[in-house]
Design a protein around this motif. Sequence first.
Motif, mmCIF file in Angstrom:
data_model
loop_
_atom_site.group_PDB
_atom_site.id
_atom_site.type_symbol
_atom_site.label_atom_id
_atom_site.label_comp_id
_atom_site.label_asym_id
_atom_site.label_seq_id
_atom_site.Cartn_x
_atom_site.Cartn_y
_atom_site.Cartn_z
ATOM 1 N N VAL A 109 -4.919 0.827 -14.392
ATOM 2 C CA VAL A 109 -4.016 1.560 -13.675
ATOM 3 C C VAL A 109 -3.817 0.411 -12.137
ATOM 4 O O VAL A 109 -4.991 0.047 -11.649
ATOM 5 C CB VAL A 109 -4.837 2.557 -13.196
ATOM 6 C CG1 VAL A 109 -4.422 3.329 -12.045
ATOM 7 C CG2 VAL A 109 -5.392 3.561 -14.347
ATOM 8 N N PRO A 110 -2.604 0.228 -12.023
ATOM 9 C CA PRO A 110 -2.280 -0.748 -10.741
ATOM 10 C C PRO A 110 -2.461 0.128 -9.686
ATOM 11 O O PRO A 110 -2.201 1.526 -9.514
ATOM 12 C CB PRO A 110 -0.732 -1.041 -10.942
ATOM 13 C CG PRO A 110 -0.166 0.158 -12.038
ATOM 14 C CD PRO A 110 -1.340 0.462 -12.815
ATOM 15 N N LEU A 111 -2.823 -0.397 -8.468
ATOM 16 C CA LEU A 111 -3.040 0.328 -7.109
ATOM 17 C C LEU A 111 -2.285 -0.249 -6.312
ATOM 18 O O LEU A 111 -1.980 -1.343 -6.028
ATOM 19 C CB LEU A 111 -4.363 0.166 -6.748
ATOM 20 C CG LEU A 111 -5.709 0.365 -7.479
ATOM 21 C CD1 LEU A 111 -6.778 0.153 -6.999
ATOM 22 C CD2 LEU A 111 -5.666 1.914 -7.803
ATOM 23 N N HIS A 112 -1.366 0.707 -5.636
ATOM 24 C CA HIS A 112 -0.107 0.080 -4.684
ATOM 25 C C HIS A 112 -1.016 -0.191 -3.404
ATOM 26 O O HIS A 112 -1.782 0.653 -2.556
ATOM 27 C CB HIS A 112 0.548 1.653 -4.370
ATOM 28 C CG HIS A 112 1.724 1.298 -3.349
ATOM 29 N ND1 HIS A 112 2.798 0.579 -3.535
ATOM 30 C CD2 HIS A 112 1.888 1.807 -2.211
ATOM 31 C CE1 HIS A 112 3.507 0.680 -2.533
ATOM 32 N NE2 HIS A 112 2.857 1.275 -1.622
ATOM 33 N N LYS A 113 -0.731 -1.445 -2.992
ATOM 34 C CA LYS A 113 -1.376 -1.948 -1.773
ATOM 35 C C LYS A 113 -2.670 -1.677 -1.522
ATOM 36 O O LYS A 113 -3.265 -1.628 -0.590
ATOM 37 C CB LYS A 113 -0.696 -1.547 -0.530
ATOM 38 C CG LYS A 113 0.850 -1.719 -0.394
ATOM 39 C CD LYS A 113 1.441 -1.047 0.864
ATOM 40 C CE LYS A 113 3.031 -1.801 0.824
ATOM 41 N NZ LYS A 113 3.575 -1.027 2.060
ATOM 42 N N ASN A 114 -3.585 -1.959 -2.934
ATOM 43 C CA ASN A 114 -4.907 -1.705 -2.953
ATOM 44 C C ASN A 114 -5.509 -0.606 -2.454
ATOM 45 O O ASN A 114 -6.759 -0.180 -2.258
ATOM 46 C CB ASN A 114 -5.932 -2.872 -2.186
ATOM 47 C CG ASN A 114 -5.167 -4.197 -2.855
ATOM 48 O OD1 ASN A 114 -4.149 -4.524 -2.482
ATOM 49 N ND2 ASN A 114 -6.358 -4.865 -3.157
ATOM 50 N N HIS A 115 -4.759 0.563 -2.307
ATOM 51 C CA HIS A 115 -5.130 1.934 -2.095
ATOM 52 C C HIS A 115 -5.406 2.691 -3.100
ATOM 53 O O HIS A 115 -4.746 2.885 -4.259
ATOM 54 C CB HIS A 115 -4.478 2.803 -1.064
ATOM 55 C CG HIS A 115 -4.317 2.048 0.405
ATOM 56 N ND1 HIS A 115 -3.487 1.065 0.786
ATOM 57 C CD2 HIS A 115 -5.031 2.529 1.524
ATOM 58 C CE1 HIS A 115 -3.807 0.649 1.966
ATOM 59 N NE2 HIS A 115 -4.487 1.698 2.455
ATOM 60 N N LEU A 116 -6.509 3.701 -3.075
ATOM 61 C CA LEU A 116 -6.678 4.466 -4.168
ATOM 62 C C LEU A 116 -6.143 5.971 -3.907
ATOM 63 O O LEU A 116 -6.372 6.631 -2.909
ATOM 64 C CB LEU A 116 -8.400 4.909 -3.989
ATOM 65 C CG LEU A 116 -9.380 4.965 -5.340
ATOM 66 C CD1 LEU A 116 -9.067 3.450 -5.850
ATOM 67 C CD2 LEU A 116 -10.763 5.022 -5.106
ATOM 68 N N ARG A 117 -5.368 6.306 -4.869
ATOM 69 C CA ARG A 117 -4.215 7.325 -4.573
ATOM 70 C C ARG A 117 -4.982 8.557 -4.570
ATOM 71 O O ARG A 117 -5.970 8.723 -5.209
ATOM 72 C CB ARG A 117 -3.418 7.352 -6.148
ATOM 73 C CG ARG A 117 -2.444 6.211 -6.207
ATOM 74 C CD ARG A 117 -1.566 6.417 -7.477
ATOM 75 N NE ARG A 117 -0.880 5.182 -7.495
ATOM 76 C CZ ARG A 117 -1.396 4.185 -8.461
ATOM 77 N NH1 ARG A 117 -2.396 4.226 -8.824
ATOM 78 N NH2 ARG A 117 -0.404 3.185 -8.449
ATOM 79 N N ASN A 118 -4.497 9.333 -3.499
ATOM 80 C CA ASN A 118 -5.035 10.742 -3.449
ATOM 81 C C ASN A 118 -6.483 10.952 -2.970
ATOM 82 O O ASN A 118 -7.227 12.141 -3.293
ATOM 83 C CB ASN A 118 -4.874 11.555 -4.547
ATOM 84 C CG ASN A 118 -4.628 12.890 -4.213
ATOM 85 O OD1 ASN A 118 -4.053 13.281 -3.212
ATOM 86 N ND2 ASN A 118 -5.121 13.896 -4.957
ATOM 87 N N THR A 119 -6.762 9.987 -2.154
ATOM 88 C CA THR A 119 -8.371 10.066 -1.777
ATOM 89 C C THR A 119 -8.456 10.504 -0.260
ATOM 90 O O THR A 119 -9.272 10.307 0.409
ATOM 91 C CB THR A 119 -9.222 8.712 -2.078
ATOM 92 O OG1 THR A 119 -8.462 7.623 -1.376
ATOM 93 C CG2 THR A 119 -9.356 8.571 -3.457
ATOM 94 N N ALA A 120 -7.111 10.813 0.114
ATOM 95 C CA ALA A 120 -7.017 11.260 1.718
ATOM 96 C C ALA A 120 -7.933 12.516 1.773
ATOM 97 O O ALA A 120 -8.060 13.337 0.726
ATOM 98 C CB ALA A 120 -5.756 11.292 1.969
ATOM 99 N N GLY A 121 -8.014 13.040 2.922
ATOM 100 C CA GLY A 121 -8.812 14.327 3.312
ATOM 101 C C GLY A 121 -8.838 14.826 4.851
ATOM 102 O O GLY A 121 -8.355 13.954 5.675
#
Length: 794
Positions: free
Chosen positions: A293-305
């Motif tokens: 799974v590639p990560l966009h700019k090293n960010h974990l998708r959808n871990t905002a809150g």
Amino acid sequence: MRTILICFSLLCCLNFTYAKKTHSISGTVKSRYKEAIPGVSIYITKLQKGTATDKYGKFNLDNIPNGEHLLEISFIGYKTLIKKITINHTDLDVSILMDEEIEKLDEVVVSGDAERSTKLKSAITVEVVNSEFIDKNRGGSLMQSLNKIGGISSIEIGSGQSKPVIRGLGFNRVLVAEKGLKHEGQQWGADHGLEIDQFDVQNIEVLKGPSSLGFGSDAMGGVIHIKRNYFPAKNSLHGEASTSYMTNNHSLSGSVQFEKRTNHFLVGARATGIKYGDYRVPTDHVNVYDFVVPLHKNHLRNTAGQEYNFHFHTGYLGENFHSVFYISNYNAKSGFFANAHGLEPRKVDNEAYDASNSDIDKPLQEVNHLKVTNETTLKLGEHELQLLLGYQKNIRKEKGDYVNHGYMPPQYPKELDIPSDLERKFDKDFYAIKLSDKFKAKHHQLEFGLDANLQKNNIGGWGFIIPNFTQYNIGAFALDSYTLNKNLKLKAGLRYDYGHIDIEEYTDWFTSPTEGNNRGNLTRVESLKKGYHNVSGSVGLVYTKDAWTLKTNVGNSFRMPIAKELAANGVNYHYFRYERGNRDLSPERSFQWDVTAEWENNIWLIEFSPFANYFPNYIYLNPTSEFDNLYGAGNQIFNYTQSKVFRYGGELHLHKTLFDHLDLTSISEYVKSRQLSGEKKDYGLPFSPPFSTNLSAKYNFNSFNCFKKSYFSVDFRYTAKQTDIVPPEKVTDSYQLINLGMGTNLRFGRYKAQVNLQVKNLFDTKYYNHTNFYRLIDLPEQGRNFLASVKFTF
């Protein structure tokens, strides 16, 4: 219940007049430079009486009975004093000198004698931290902020969620209590965090070891007890405003609080808001079960809150009677890592998620936790009666797009009375009561108590993991601290528990093939009613002389199986596995021996805290060679089972002060587990933390003008390789981290601003925490993170 209500009404209505002659204490508080200090808090904890010095540094306390009392004298920027005074049939006048504060022994301290007194109340190992410690070590959650304490770690579930682990035990083996009552959410779930606002924490006691005597089932591994350690002085107004920012996930938080006390009445409130984006890791891809799974700019998708909390309290504070009501509401919404949730991680629209790092998209969780509690205390001579009442309402929703598996229909039925995006819903009502009596009888300090709780749990959604259930627990306990001589105390306790669980039958909402080529709604879980009882006890010794403190304790504890362990029968979408409960599980029991040896003088602190414990029937989730293709979408089946387990380990704390300004600290911890029976005999336990040590150097600067308590610190943390694993766990490599911290207090008269800066993971190291939930999919911990916080108080 009618008897309980009558007792509570009597407590609330009773006016008690203590007919003993009283006198007054007056005095003046000055600095070492003979300058009067206005606004100093003067407080007698035993009487819950207090006042503040006037602009000339003078104070007066009336109606103080004869005998010995401890005055706690505290003011921002000065060392807190504990002064023993004696009233002997006459008024008393005292002169007090205060020194400016230069911190010692890190911030795992409350205030000198008060902190030491708290530790000596128990024969097991106890750590005490205050809000200042949390401010200087703040993380994304309360448990992340406590990770610097020896023996304490956390199961991480993302940037804003974590669960406590004490000496390798977590979940329902560690109890979190707030103001004496159990905090009850959905702690059985690996992805369910604590619903606690860390900005509202004054004081925390961490009990390492079996604590079932005072708290009942679930406290066999220890307790995280969030306490209120003081009330404000009479006729005072206090307030604070806090804000913090973290660069890794652009977390921005703010909290405001005020508290007003008249002569006897108290009122206060707090509001907190937190918003954060997807967090960053030091890698550009992860492997989700052999799928890259590639990560966009090293960010974990959808871990905002986001998180919004509100607190309110009010009450009456008298000399011999006080009653305070607390109301809080915790509300949070956060996303799950999109590539590690559900049944098919390959079917994720990466571009849609990557369009924004701050959106909270499905899959997500929404949690609301309402808590209403009352603490009422009545003093009758030598007796202190306390009644605690509590109600909690926890609603948790997990939302995601409908995914069929097994015999579920390929298209979501429009006629189904469940929202199509509601995977699961857990709705819990929790009622609790605790009544206790503390008193002295010659050389005995005794406490007798009763506690009970009732919880009703209802589920919803198109997914299934546990059924509806109702559970109640009743306990009675007796604790004794017997003074053998001025240096030695005997601690002992006994407790009886009875618990009952009523699990409802669960039937699928969709049809499946049955015998005779028919179709029908299959029963996934049959109804179950079971009761459990247990007698727990402990005995220990506490010895203090000069610089030495020696403690030892032997005890046993108890935990009844939870509904998930008894009746789970569904897919865990976070672990990609099918979990099955075991209705034949017996209650879990633990036998433990604890020792604490401490030597302390003005320069050195040496503390060693080993432990050993044995479980004759430890409950755990065991992977099998089976796969469920009918209802589990081909996922591996895990069954709950029991085995004999032996564990041992401990913590070593060393501290030295050099040149009055430099503090050197080393905190090491070690836990070893071994299964003695069952299919995993000779293996350890999953999620067991490896050996680690934290080396810290902190330089405390002299006060300069308005800058007080300034410091700079460097932490080096070494964590060893964890090879003691349980398949399908993987070995976790060793790692080293460097963290920096600095801060100061700015004081302008009675106003203060506390500023703290941190750099966590200074070199952006890629590493794996063995207790992390996401470690199973090769997901590393957060990368470099700069943190800044400011707290204004007045």
